[in-house]
Design a protein around this motif. Structure first.
Motif, PDB file in Angstrom:
ATOM      1  N   LEU A 396       0.836  -1.200   0.000  1.00 52.06           N
ATOM      2  CA  LEU A 396       0.000   0.000   0.000  1.00 52.06           C
ATOM      3  C   LEU A 396       0.873   1.253   0.000  1.00 52.06           C
ATOM      4  N   ALA A 397       2.013   1.191   0.671  1.00 50.09           N
ATOM      5  CA  ALA A 397       2.912   2.354   0.702  1.00 50.09           C
ATOM      6  C   ALA A 397       3.399   2.698  -0.710  1.00 50.09           C
ATOM      7  N   ASN A 398       3.619   1.677  -1.556  1.00 48.37           N
ATOM      8  CA  ASN A 398       4.105   1.927  -2.914  1.00 48.37           C
ATOM      9  C   ASN A 398       3.125   2.761  -3.732  1.00 48.37           C
ATOM     10  N   ILE A 399       1.821   2.485  -3.566  1.00 50.18           N
ATOM     11  CA  ILE A 399       0.840   3.199  -4.401  1.00 50.18           C
ATOM     12  C   ILE A 399       0.272   4.437  -3.703  1.00 50.18           C
ATOM     13  N   PHE A 401       2.052   6.578  -1.408  1.00 52.37           N
ATOM     14  CA  PHE A 401       2.993   7.662  -1.152  1.00 52.37           C
ATOM     15  C   PHE A 401       3.812   8.043  -2.385  1.00 52.37           C
ATOM     16  N   THR A 402       3.398   7.604  -3.547  1.00 49.26           N
ATOM     17  CA  THR A 402       4.049   8.026  -4.786  1.00 49.26           C
ATOM     18  C   THR A 402       3.037   8.794  -5.627  1.00 49.26           C
ATOM     19  N   SER A 403       3.519   9.676  -6.452  1.00 51.84           N
ATOM     20  CA  SER A 403       2.618  10.534  -7.225  1.00 51.84           C
ATOM     21  C   SER A 403       1.994   9.821  -8.414  1.00 51.84           C
ATOM     22  N   GLN A 404       2.571   8.689  -8.844  1.00 50.01           N
ATOM     23  CA  GLN A 404       2.037   7.983 -10.005  1.00 50.01           C
ATOM     24  C   GLN A 404       0.983   6.960  -9.591  1.00 50.01           C
ATOM     25  N   ASN A 405      -0.106   6.962 -10.331  1.00 51.97           N
ATOM     26  CA  ASN A 405      -1.108   5.897 -10.228  1.00 51.97           C
ATOM     27  C   ASN A 405      -1.655   5.748  -8.808  1.00 51.97           C
ATOM     28  N   GLN A 406      -1.885   6.882  -8.136  1.00 48.53           N
ATOM     29  CA  GLN A 406      -2.453   6.808  -6.797  1.00 48.53           C
ATOM     30  C   GLN A 406      -3.910   6.348  -6.853  1.00 48.53           C
ATOM     31  N   PRO A 407      -4.376   5.618  -5.840  1.00 45.82           N
ATOM     32  CA  PRO A 407      -5.767   5.144  -5.853  1.00 45.82           C
ATOM     33  C   PRO A 407      -6.749   6.298  -5.703  1.00 45.82           C
ATOM     34  N   SER A 408      -7.909   6.170  -6.350  1.00 49.20           N
ATOM     35  CA  SER A 408      -8.958   7.189  -6.247  1.00 49.20           C
ATOM     36  C   SER A 408      -9.602   7.126  -4.870  1.00 49.20           C
ATOM     37  N   TRP A 409     -10.503   8.084  -4.623  1.00 53.96           N
ATOM     38  CA  TRP A 409     -11.187   8.098  -3.326  1.00 53.96           C
ATOM     39  C   TRP A 409     -11.982   6.811  -3.098  1.00 53.96           C
ATOM     40  N   LEU A 445      -0.371  -5.502   1.503  1.00 58.75           N
ATOM     41  CA  LEU A 445       0.032  -5.788   0.124  1.00 58.75           C
ATOM     42  C   LEU A 445      -1.179  -5.777  -0.807  1.00 58.75           C
ATOM     43  N   MET A 446      -0.927  -5.470  -2.083  1.00 62.59           N
ATOM     44  CA  MET A 446      -2.002  -5.310  -3.067  1.00 62.59           C
ATOM     45  C   MET A 446      -1.867  -6.367  -4.156  1.00 62.59           C
ATOM     46  N   ASP A 447      -2.967  -7.094  -4.441  1.00 59.75           N
ATOM     47  CA  ASP A 447      -2.918  -8.094  -5.502  1.00 59.75           C
ATOM     48  C   ASP A 447      -3.161  -7.430  -6.851  1.00 59.75           C
ATOM     49  N   ASN A 448      -3.296  -8.240  -7.906  1.00 61.94           N
ATOM     50  CA  ASN A 448      -3.424  -7.658  -9.248  1.00 61.94           C
ATOM     51  C   ASN A 448      -4.739  -6.905  -9.441  1.00 61.94           C
ATOM     52  N   LEU A 505      -5.832   7.433   8.455  1.00 62.62           N
ATOM     53  CA  LEU A 505      -5.534   8.848   8.183  1.00 62.62           C
ATOM     54  C   LEU A 505      -4.613   8.982   6.974  1.00 62.62           C
ATOM     55  N   GLU A 506      -3.622   8.070   6.854  1.00 64.17           N
ATOM     56  CA  GLU A 506      -2.721   8.122   5.698  1.00 64.17           C
ATOM     57  C   GLU A 506      -3.472   7.817   4.405  1.00 64.17           C
ATOM     58  N   ILE A 507      -4.416   6.879   4.472  1.00 63.70           N
ATOM     59  CA  ILE A 507      -5.210   6.544   3.284  1.00 63.70           C
ATOM     60  C   ILE A 507      -6.066   7.736   2.870  1.00 63.70           C
ATOM     61  N   ILE A 508      -6.671   8.410   3.844  1.00 63.47           N
ATOM     62  CA  ILE A 508      -7.520   9.559   3.536  1.00 63.47           C
ATOM     63  C   ILE A 508      -6.708  10.675   2.875  1.00 63.47           C
ATOM     64  N   CYS A 509      -5.539  10.974   3.465  1.00 60.56           N
ATOM     65  CA  CYS A 509      -4.768  12.151   3.045  1.00 60.56           C
ATOM     66  C   CYS A 509      -3.685  11.839   2.014  1.00 60.56           C
ATOM     67  N   ARG A 510      -3.422  10.551   1.753  1.00 60.89           N
ATOM     68  CA  ARG A 510      -2.383  10.131   0.787  1.00 60.89           C
ATOM     69  C   ARG A 510      -1.013  10.730   1.140  1.00 60.89           C
ATOM     70  N   ARG A 511      -0.653  10.657   2.419  1.00 59.46           N
ATOM     71  CA  ARG A 511       0.650  11.134   2.875  1.00 59.46           C
ATOM     72  C   ARG A 511       1.049  10.347   4.114  1.00 59.46           C
ATOM     73  N   ARG A 512       2.344  10.431   4.475  1.00 59.35           N
ATOM     74  CA  ARG A 512       2.857   9.703   5.626  1.00 59.35           C
ATOM     75  C   ARG A 512       2.441  10.381   6.933  1.00 59.35           C
ATOM     76  N   THR A 513       2.478   9.606   8.003  1.00 64.28           N
ATOM     77  CA  THR A 513       2.040  10.126   9.302  1.00 64.28           C
ATOM     78  C   THR A 513       2.941  11.248   9.814  1.00 64.28           C
ATOM     79  N   VAL A 514       4.217  11.232   9.449  1.00 66.74           N
ATOM     80  CA  VAL A 514       5.127  12.325   9.799  1.00 66.74           C
ATOM     81  C   VAL A 514       5.865  12.745   8.529  1.00 66.74           C
TER      82      VAL A 514
END
Length: 599
Positions: A396-399, A401-409, A445-448, A505-514
């Motif tokens: 989940l961190a890969n998708i 906390f990166t700017s490419q291909n972030q999941p929608s709401w 982890l995220m499956d296909n 909170l990280e999922i909502i805001c798409r950023r790390r806790t610190v």
């Protein structure tokens, strides 16, 4: 003794302000060298470096056979006692602070009210509530009925109002009705999905949400309090008690049906075990007859040799990740060409072979669509390796906390539900309850299909406390660790709830806790989110993204409840899932650290 020279008594867990003071000597501004003194003649007085400031008691003509005791009692009075050693009498009170009784704030938990009987404090639950822990009354109370919608299918209300008289309240309400009657006040709360209780006094109706604090028994109080409680079942289903079967007849019928079902279940179980045994024996025989490495998902986790896993991973050449438990390598089972992930555990506890295999069997018996499947393991000397199903989309961190291909709401809402369902299985549905201890985006982890699955569950107990730099004598990763780890308190499943709240909170805001690159007031995620929530600026959390505002508000509320410092305030994972699905209402959360503000 305050820094200004004023001697003040406060109840525990209250603010150190005059509003909460039980008694004060009245020496404010006398300086910082003031002391309380107690002479052997029973004289209590305040003294600074040069002179006596305040005689609390005058003292007696000293008698060698009389002893004195100055004591701050549990009912908040500061008293002076005397006892003559020549007389067979109990202690007598010579002096007491002159103010009225101060209530025992901080003794009872949330959703309770306190009653002082003599020197003993009683914590009573509101109507429709039971103690969370009967042996620890400070743990507060919780509802003793299942929350539901405001109305049932035919429009009838699912709640009724019950009174609680002779109490005094200090809570702030979320809505006020003026020029109201007692009946209209109770009806207003009954029809409001957000209301849990009302306080009616002097034609003013105050609507309240849970949890409730700052209440006490006050005989003769002019206020009226009503609590919303679940309607008895016969009212909602329309069948009065008189029309129901008698209790005795119903018990006999239930007993007959129960015995029949148990007998049938034993029969089915015996037949099933016989068939499973035959099937497993045949599968094992077929697997052992083949010389090449293969993987059968119908079996429990199989034991691999280290040489076999070297062959599967091509001598561990393709490292696909490195986590707190060790490095992960990509491999392929030769016969069925199944791609797997092989994890090499580092600094594992020096357990015996039997204990390690027992732990693997516990993990291997977990089967859920939101848990990463364990296919097998290797145990050779100090070499400990695990073989998992391969997750093609990484963590989940890969998708996130990166700017490419972030999941929608909508995808993020679905990911949150997936994680909650996986934790629910670990906490309440699998054969052996498992506390993960390290819920974080790197372990999701995220499956296909971008379905979220929890990994590394059940492994924390296999590791040494100093396993990596992310561990500090406790289990978990900085930023996601529940506060009770640091306070040497017993750790329960509520530790996972705290970690889930941070991840939410990280999922909502798409950023790390610190994030130290952000402005100071936004660097710590949980503090920034609560500030935005209090200021009604939730749109800041998602930027320009178009989201469902009602669902955003619900998810933020839920996350703030999950990260409360006090574990008993955090919801269970079952209630978390119901809140995420929109099945139950989510009350307004307090500040996550408010329960520790006076410690």
């Amino acid at each position: 003794m305050q820094a200004d020279g004023n001697l003040v008594s406060y109840p525990v867990k209250t603010s150190v302000t005059s509003n909460d003071a039980c008694w004060a000597s009245g020496n404010s501004g006398a300086g910082d060298n003031v002391t309380l003194n107690f002479d052997d003649d029973g004289r209590l007085y305040l003294l600074n470096s040069s002179s006596t400031l305040n005689n609390l008691t005058s003292g007696e003509n000293f008698q060698g056979r009389t002893i004195y005791l100055a004591k701050l009692d549990v009912d908040s009075f500061f008293r002076l006692y005397s006892h003559n050693l020549d007389e067979k009498r109990s202690w007598s009170i010579l002096w007491s602070t002159p103010t009225g009784r101060c209530d025992p704030k901080g003794v009872c938990g949330v959703n309770t009210y306190s009653i002082l009987r003599g020197l003993e404090v009683k914590c009573e639950c509101f109507p429709g509530f039971n103690h969370v822990d009967p042996n620890d009354l400070s743990s507060g109370c919780q509802k003793n009925y299942t929350a539901g919608g405001c109305k049932n299918e035919d429009g009838r209300l699912n709640y009724t109002m019950k009174p609680l008289n002779d109490t005094q309240w200090f809570n702030d309400s979320y809505y006020l009705l003026t020029n109201s009657t007692k009946e209209d006040c109770a009806a207003a709360c009954q029809g409001d999905c957000n209301c849990d209780a009302v306080i009616f006094e002097d034609r003013l109706c105050k609507l309240q949400r849970l949890p409730l604090h700052d209440k006490r028994s006050s005989p003769g109080s002019l206020s009226f309090v009503f609590f919303k409680v679940g309607v008895p079942e016969y009212i909602t289903n329309g069948v009065p008690p008189a029309d129901r079967p008698s209790k005795k007849k119903l018990t006999v019928e239930i007993l007959i049906i129960g015995v029949s079902l148990v007998a049938f279940a034993f029969l089915v179980l015996a037949i099933s075990r016989a068939l499973i045994y035959r099937s497993n024996a045949w599968t094992h025989k077929r697997a052992s007859d083949r010389g090449n490495i293969e993987l059968s998902e119908d079996l429990a986790p199989r034991a691999f040799t280290y040489r076999e896993l070297e062959e599967v991973t091509n001598s561990f050449t393709e490292e696909i990740g490195r986590g707190s438990f060790g490095a992960v390598y990509k491999g392929t089972i030769l016969n069925n060409q199944k791609v797997v992930a092989v994890k090499r555990l580092e600094k594992v506890l020096a357990e015996g072979e039997r204990e390690f295999q027992s732990e693997m069997k516990v993990i291997g018996r977990t089967h859920h669509r939101n848990l990463v499947r364990l296919y097998g393991y290797c145990l050779e000397g100090t070499k400990r390796l695990l073989v998992y199903e391969y997750m093609s989309n990484g963590s989940l961190a890969n998708i996130l906390f990166t700017s490419q291909n972030q999941p929608s709401w909508d995808e993020r809402v679905g990911i949150s539900l997936d994680i909650a369902r996986g934790i629910l299985y670990l906490h309440e549905e699998c054969e052996t309850r498992i506390v993960h201890c390290d819920i974080k985006p790197q372990n999701i982890l995220m499956d296909n299909c971008r379905c979220a699955k929890i990994s590394d569950f059940g492994l924390a107990k296999l590791l040494k406390p100093d396993q990596t730099r992310t561990f500090t004598g406790i289990r978990g990763t900085r930023g996601y660790v529940a506060p009770e780890w640091h306070r040497n308190l017993p750790v329960t499943v509520k530790a996972d709830i705290y970690s889930f709240g941070i991840v939410l909170l990280e999922i909502i805001c798409r950023r790390r806790t610190v994030d130290s690159s952000l402005p100071e007031d936004e660097a710590i995620l949980e503090e920034w989110v609560y500030q935005c929530y209090e200021n009604r600026q939730l749109s800041k959390l998602v930027g320009d993204e178009q989201v469902n505002e009602r669902k955003l508000d619900r998810m933020v509320r839920l996350a703030l409840w999950c990260i409360q410092d006090e574990p008993s305030l955090r919801p269970s994972i079952k209630k978390v899932l119901l809140m995420l699905e929109g099945t139950v209402d989510i009350p307004k959360p307090p500040s996550p650290t408010s329960s520790l503000s006076t410690i």
